[in-house]
Scaffold this motif. Structure first.
Motif, PDB file in Angstrom:
ATOM      1  N   ASN A  56      15.266  -3.803  25.065  1.00  0.00           N
ATOM      2  CA  ASN A  56      15.503  -2.622  26.096  1.00  0.00           C
ATOM      3  C   ASN A  56      14.480  -1.650  26.162  1.00  0.00           C
ATOM      4  O   ASN A  56      14.593  -0.296  26.626  1.00  0.00           O
ATOM      5  CB  ASN A  56      16.917  -1.938  26.041  1.00  0.00           C
ATOM      6  N   ALA A  91      14.519   1.990  33.833  1.00  0.00           N
ATOM      7  CA  ALA A  91      15.880   2.623  33.678  1.00  0.00           C
ATOM      8  C   ALA A  91      16.858   1.690  34.094  1.00  0.00           C
ATOM      9  O   ALA A  91      18.237   1.359  33.705  1.00  0.00           O
ATOM     10  CB  ALA A  91      16.254   4.087  34.214  1.00  0.00           C
ATOM     11  N   ARG A  94      17.745  -1.106  31.844  1.00  0.00           N
ATOM     12  CA  ARG A  94      18.530  -0.817  30.853  1.00  0.00           C
ATOM     13  C   ARG A  94      19.984  -0.801  31.021  1.00  0.00           C
ATOM     14  O   ARG A  94      20.725  -0.799  30.263  1.00  0.00           O
ATOM     15  CB  ARG A  94      17.841   0.628  30.460  1.00  0.00           C
ATOM     16  N   ARG A  95      20.264  -0.575  32.601  1.00  0.00           N
ATOM     17  CA  ARG A  95      21.772  -0.434  32.732  1.00  0.00           C
ATOM     18  C   ARG A  95      22.508  -1.680  32.299  1.00  0.00           C
ATOM     19  O   ARG A  95      23.523  -1.754  32.230  1.00  0.00           O
ATOM     20  CB  ARG A  95      21.627   0.150  34.221  1.00  0.00           C
ATOM     21  N   PHE A 101      23.577   2.374  18.237  1.00  0.00           N
ATOM     22  CA  PHE A 101      22.640   2.565  17.141  1.00  0.00           C
ATOM     23  C   PHE A 101      23.273   2.797  15.755  1.00  0.00           C
ATOM     24  O   PHE A 101      24.350   3.093  15.593  1.00  0.00           O
ATOM     25  CB  PHE A 101      21.991   4.077  17.681  1.00  0.00           C
ATOM     26  N   ASN A 105      24.339   8.247  17.688  1.00  0.00           N
ATOM     27  CA  ASN A 105      23.608   8.930  18.736  1.00  0.00           C
ATOM     28  C   ASN A 105      24.379   9.258  19.697  1.00  0.00           C
ATOM     29  O   ASN A 105      24.348   9.411  20.945  1.00  0.00           O
ATOM     30  CB  ASN A 105      22.450   8.353  19.072  1.00  0.00           C
ATOM     31  N   PHE A 107      26.600  12.291  22.039  1.00  0.00           N
ATOM     32  CA  PHE A 107      26.138  13.257  22.533  1.00  0.00           C
ATOM     33  C   PHE A 107      27.034  14.566  21.780  1.00  0.00           C
ATOM     34  O   PHE A 107      27.988  14.506  22.140  1.00  0.00           O
ATOM     35  CB  PHE A 107      26.134  13.569  24.086  1.00  0.00           C
ATOM     36  N   HIS A 109      27.343  17.666  22.365  1.00  0.00           N
ATOM     37  CA  HIS A 109      27.980  18.664  23.119  1.00  0.00           C
ATOM     38  C   HIS A 109      29.215  18.199  24.139  1.00  0.00           C
ATOM     39  O   HIS A 109      29.556  19.063  25.061  1.00  0.00           O
ATOM     40  CB  HIS A 109      26.842  19.238  23.757  1.00  0.00           C
ATOM     41  N   VAL A 123      25.061   8.057  36.370  1.00  0.00           N
ATOM     42  CA  VAL A 123      23.933   7.221  36.384  1.00  0.00           C
ATOM     43  C   VAL A 123      24.439   5.988  37.681  1.00  0.00           C
ATOM     44  O   VAL A 123      23.696   5.688  38.483  1.00  0.00           O
ATOM     45  CB  VAL A 123      23.616   6.317  35.049  1.00  0.00           C
TER      46      VAL A 123
ATOM     47  N   GLY B 183      16.979  10.619  19.001  1.00  0.00           N
ATOM     48  CA  GLY B 183      17.965   9.657  19.038  1.00  0.00           C
ATOM     49  C   GLY B 183      18.857  10.091  20.126  1.00  0.00           C
ATOM     50  O   GLY B 183      19.359   9.106  20.921  1.00  0.00           O
ATOM     51  N   GLN B 184      18.983  11.169  20.580  1.00  0.00           N
ATOM     52  CA  GLN B 184      19.734  11.729  21.895  1.00  0.00           C
ATOM     53  C   GLN B 184      18.920  11.043  23.105  1.00  0.00           C
ATOM     54  O   GLN B 184      19.619  10.555  24.058  1.00  0.00           O
ATOM     55  CB  GLN B 184      19.758  13.240  21.887  1.00  0.00           C
ATOM     56  N   GLU B 186      16.956   8.541  23.174  1.00  0.00           N
ATOM     57  CA  GLU B 186      17.023   7.486  23.203  1.00  0.00           C
ATOM     58  C   GLU B 186      18.298   6.672  23.570  1.00  0.00           C
ATOM     59  O   GLU B 186      18.401   5.752  24.341  1.00  0.00           O
ATOM     60  CB  GLU B 186      16.632   6.875  21.821  1.00  0.00           C
ATOM     61  N   ALA B 187      19.416   7.401  23.285  1.00  0.00           N
ATOM     62  CA  ALA B 187      20.759   6.855  23.497  1.00  0.00           C
ATOM     63  C   ALA B 187      20.785   7.082  25.074  1.00  0.00           C
ATOM     64  O   ALA B 187      21.400   6.053  25.667  1.00  0.00           O
ATOM     65  CB  ALA B 187      21.850   7.796  22.885  1.00  0.00           C
ATOM     66  N   ALA B 188      20.303   8.059  25.669  1.00  0.00           N
ATOM     67  CA  ALA B 188      20.454   8.371  27.209  1.00  0.00           C
ATOM     68  C   ALA B 188      19.623   7.345  28.060  1.00  0.00           C
ATOM     69  O   ALA B 188      20.032   6.571  28.807  1.00  0.00           O
ATOM     70  CB  ALA B 188      19.991   9.663  27.511  1.00  0.00           C
ATOM     71  N   GLU B 189      18.642   6.902  27.479  1.00  0.00           N
ATOM     72  CA  GLU B 189      17.658   5.905  27.821  1.00  0.00           C
ATOM     73  C   GLU B 189      18.330   4.745  28.049  1.00  0.00           C
ATOM     74  O   GLU B 189      18.264   3.967  28.804  1.00  0.00           O
ATOM     75  CB  GLU B 189      16.118   5.928  27.120  1.00  0.00           C
ATOM     76  N   ALA B 190      18.973   4.223  26.680  1.00  0.00           N
ATOM     77  CA  ALA B 190      19.471   2.937  26.740  1.00  0.00           C
ATOM     78  C   ALA B 190      20.673   2.740  27.481  1.00  0.00           C
ATOM     79  O   ALA B 190      21.088   1.795  27.910  1.00  0.00           O
ATOM     80  CB  ALA B 190      19.933   2.733  25.163  1.00  0.00           C
ATOM     81  N   LEU B 191      21.037   4.001  28.064  1.00  0.00           N
ATOM     82  CA  LEU B 191      22.245   4.012  29.279  1.00  0.00           C
ATOM     83  C   LEU B 191      21.615   3.804  30.438  1.00  0.00           C
ATOM     84  O   LEU B 191      22.325   3.803  31.540  1.00  0.00           O
ATOM     85  CB  LEU B 191      23.187   5.000  29.022  1.00  0.00           C
ATOM     86  N   GLY B 192      20.276   3.932  30.640  1.00  0.00           N
ATOM     87  CA  GLY B 192      19.581   3.766  32.054  1.00  0.00           C
ATOM     88  C   GLY B 192      19.457   5.072  32.799  1.00  0.00           C
ATOM     89  O   GLY B 192      19.423   5.023  33.787  1.00  0.00           O
ATOM     90  N   MET B 193      19.508   6.149  31.949  1.00  0.00           N
ATOM     91  CA  MET B 193      19.356   7.503  32.660  1.00  0.00           C
ATOM     92  C   MET B 193      17.921   7.617  32.924  1.00  0.00           C
ATOM     93  O   MET B 193      17.176   7.171  32.050  1.00  0.00           O
ATOM     94  CB  MET B 193      19.930   8.609  31.796  1.00  0.00           C
ATOM     95  N   GLY B 194      17.583   8.313  34.032  1.00  0.00           N
ATOM     96  CA  GLY B 194      16.259   8.752  34.279  1.00  0.00           C
ATOM     97  C   GLY B 194      15.778   9.881  33.661  1.00  0.00           C
ATOM     98  O   GLY B 194      16.708  10.838  32.982  1.00  0.00           O
ATOM     99  N   LYS B 195      14.519  10.241  33.566  1.00  0.00           N
ATOM    100  CA  LYS B 195      14.027  11.339  32.634  1.00  0.00           C
ATOM    101  C   LYS B 195      14.564  12.580  33.019  1.00  0.00           C
ATOM    102  O   LYS B 195      14.917  13.225  32.095  1.00  0.00           O
ATOM    103  CB  LYS B 195      12.607  11.292  33.004  1.00  0.00           C
ATOM    104  N   LYS B 197      17.431  13.610  34.505  1.00  0.00           N
ATOM    105  CA  LYS B 197      18.785  13.647  33.811  1.00  0.00           C
ATOM    106  C   LYS B 197      18.786  13.593  32.516  1.00  0.00           C
ATOM    107  O   LYS B 197      19.780  14.651  32.077  1.00  0.00           O
ATOM    108  CB  LYS B 197      19.666  12.307  34.329  1.00  0.00           C
ATOM    109  N   ARG B 201      20.798  17.089  31.446  1.00  0.00           N
ATOM    110  CA  ARG B 201      22.071  17.103  30.832  1.00  0.00           C
ATOM    111  C   ARG B 201      22.184  16.773  29.244  1.00  0.00           C
ATOM    112  O   ARG B 201      23.505  16.798  28.865  1.00  0.00           O
ATOM    113  CB  ARG B 201      22.628  15.482  31.633  1.00  0.00           C
ATOM    114  N   ILE B 202      21.272  15.936  28.806  1.00  0.00           N
ATOM    115  CA  ILE B 202      21.325  15.776  27.334  1.00  0.00           C
ATOM    116  C   ILE B 202      20.421  16.623  26.431  1.00  0.00           C
ATOM    117  O   ILE B 202      21.103  17.206  25.438  1.00  0.00           O
ATOM    118  CB  ILE B 202      20.978  14.125  26.993  1.00  0.00           C
TER     119      ILE B 202
END
Lengths: 258, 324
Positions: A56, A91, A94-95, A101, A105, A107, A109, A123, B183-184, B186-195, B197, B201-202
């Motif tokens: 990915n 991106a 990756r969706r 992990f 990881n 979030f 907050h 997304v 890792g934060q 990375e986790a967001a990237e793995a979900l397909g979020m754009g830079k 966002k 958001r993260i």
């Protein structure tokens, strides 16, 4: 169980990875069929996590090609010449691929519920209500529906990892990658996470699982790949390899972990 | 199992140890309280403080207006600085080398020259550039205005304070962004979020935990740095107002006390605000009990109806999203 790959969902061909001068992956070939659970084992430093992260694009691909669902990952092939994809296109790729992990990881907050809702809402553009319903379904599926309002710091490692699995599933991926999902857990919490993964395998999800859980490989795996020194040493039916490892390095590794 | 139970039911005799004595605490208390008493006594008995004058001027129109202007300058300069600092910190992390370099150069310049010099410069901007002109560079002009009508003393003061502060805040924001575990993202990237966002958001919400305390510090610093705006010259802030009154009445001490009291009041209010901002961005991490839902109640709810157990949890979450 299919070992021959007619039309694999994931195809990794001649994958190499360099970190500067350090040659981490030295030509990996691996096919994963739709609905297959492909388990990858090997000593630490063997490159198994790096290979997974290439799928990915959390790592760039130094040489070789990876395709998922017939689509080339990270590049566009224009008349035999590779062109880098834009960040947005990466991106989008990756969706389709969920990832879990070693260190969860989540979030910190956001509550468990909002961890899961984050990507569908922000997304995919799903409505909050639809995303919330789906997130609650997923929490129920991983056995945590009464923990929706908890922050990650209020959950045990095993619970966090199950929320992380639910978070990845919320995007409805066609492929799930697991990067040593139980390695950071206390032994008594490993079982719950493995059970969720077993259920997922039964539901027909295509999975690549990098792990040290030999029992999981034997019970759930359709294919077992043993990596060492950046190459695939041995690959095939898990029960067969675990019972009769052919390669001396596989034998040595298994004698140490079993 | 049974013997275990019985053991717990037996009455527990608590240890009752003799505590360690701390004579040092008593001695230090006597010394410090004594000094404090002497100081307080002097406040009441020393006629040079002129508390009557302090009382006369504390709510003087000029002074209150000065407080208002000082607040306006502090808030405007900080808002400007924060916007610029976020931009600078993002640019510094960018893959675009031009952005990285520009951000570095900005910080180098505005941190590397004194604020007083910069304020004088902004005051003199119309000498350097008498007119501001819009149009195509080296080509036709569309409009032209006098610099003095655009960059008034107020604008010059806010620009001078804000641009200088942005350099310091940019470093604070950069440190904050770096403090968030890789890792934060990375986790967001793995979900397909754009830079973008991922940043908003993260990463940034988590970085705020690290960013808010030093930014509070900087805000309080800014409150007092506004007293330098006479360099522009801007002549309506609190320090200028009390200095003018002091010069007129020949009573500098009581008017300095007036200014000090106001600065302390504002600082205290800012500290209260900072406390709440810190609590907001610390959610999920700081001061969290093992579970915010009463576990016994959750269990009882689960026993009644499995779906009902999720309800309180859902409601708990609502304010977060609705606040947006």
């Amino acid at each position: 169980m299919t070992i021959t790959a007619e039309n694999p969902l994931v195809r990794i061909e001649g994958l190499h990875k360099f970190y500067g001068q350090h040659h981490v992956l030295r030509g990996i070939d691996l096919d994963v069929n739709r609905g297959e659970v492909s388990v990858v084992i090997g000593p630490s430093g063997s490159g198994k996590s790096t290979m997974l992260r290439c799928v990915n694009l959390l790592e760039t691909i130094s040489a070789g090609r990876i395709s998922v669902g017939g689509k080339l990952i990270g590049y566009r092939d224009v008349k035999g010449r590779l062109h880098d994809l834009k960040t947005k296109e990466i991106a989008a790729q990756r969706r389709e691929i969920g990832m879990v992990f070693q260190r969860f990881n989540l979030f910190p907050h956001k509550t468990a519920l909002y961890n899961i809702m984050e990507a569908p809402v922000h997304v995919k553009g799903q409505s909050r209500d639809a995303a919330r319903r789906r997130a609650m379904e997923l929490l129920d599926r991983v056995g945590l529906s009464d923990h929706a309002g908890h922050y990650p710091s209020q959950l045990s490692g095993g619970q966090q990892q199950r929320v992380a699995i639910a978070r990845a599933l919320a995007m409805d991926p066609e492929l799930m990658l697991f990067d040593e999902p139980t390695s950071a857990l206390d032994p008594e919490l490993v079982g719950d996470v493995l059970n969720v993964m077993k259920d997922l395998a039964k539901s027909g999800m295509t999975m690549i699982v990098v792990t040290h859980e030999i029992g999981f490989a034997r019970e759930v795996g359709d294919r077992l790949t043993f990596m060492d020194g950046g190459v695939v040493v041995e690959s095939g039916d898990p029960r067969e390899i675990l019972a009769n490892p052919k390669h001396p390095r596989t034998q040595e590794f298994l004698s140490r972990v079993l | 199992m049974d013997s275990h139970q019985e053991k717990h039911e037996a009455p527990v005799v608590l240890n009752n140890p003799v505590p360690v004595r701390h004579p040092g605490r008593w001695i230090s208390a006597i010394i410090i309280l004594g000094a404090l008493a002497l100081f307080l006594q002097s406040l009441f008995t020393n006629p040079n403080f002129r508390w009557d004058i302090v009382g006369t001027y504390i709510l003087d129109t000029k002074v209150v207006q000065g407080v208002a202007w000082t607040l306006v300058l502090t808030v405007s300069a900080m808002v400007l600085a924060i916007i610029l600092a976020i931009l600078l910190a993002f640019m510094r992390q960018s893959e675009n080398p031009v952005f990285r370099w520009s951000s570095w150069a900005w910080v180098w310049f505005f941190r590397g020259t004194p604020i007083y010099t910069q304020l004088i410069f902004w005051g003199l901007i119309s000498v350097l550039y008498p007119k501001i002109t819009g149009g195509i560079p080296f080509g036709p002009e569309w409009f032209s205005v006098d610099t003095n009508t655009v960059i008034t003393a107020t604008a010059a003061a806010i620009l001078g304070l804000g641009l200088n502060e942005s350099a310091y805040l940019a470093e604070i924001f950069r440190a904050g962004l770096k403090s968030v575990d890789r890792g934060q993202a990375e986790a967001a990237e793995a979900l397909g979020m754009g830079k973008t966002k991922i940043m908003w958001r993260i990463v940034l919400p988590q970085a705020m935990r690290v960013i808010v305390p030093p930014t509070g510090n900087e805000t309080i610093g800014m409150l007092k740095t506004t007293s330098l705006v006479l360099a522009v010259p801007f002549t309506l802030d609190l320090t200028f107002a009390t200095n003018t009154l002091a010069n007129r009445t020949y009573l500098p001490v009581p008017l300095l006390i007036v200014a000090a009291i106001w600065y302390l009041v504002i600082t205290s209010l800012l500290m209260v605000g900072q406390h709440f901002i810190e609590a907001y961005y610390g959610k999920g991490v700081d001061n969290l009990a093992p579970a915010t839902i009463n576990p016994a109640a959750a269990k009882a709810a689960a026993a009644v109806a499995p779906s009902a157990a999720a309800e309180p949890a859902l409601k708990m979450d609502l304010p977060e999203e609705e606040a947006k």
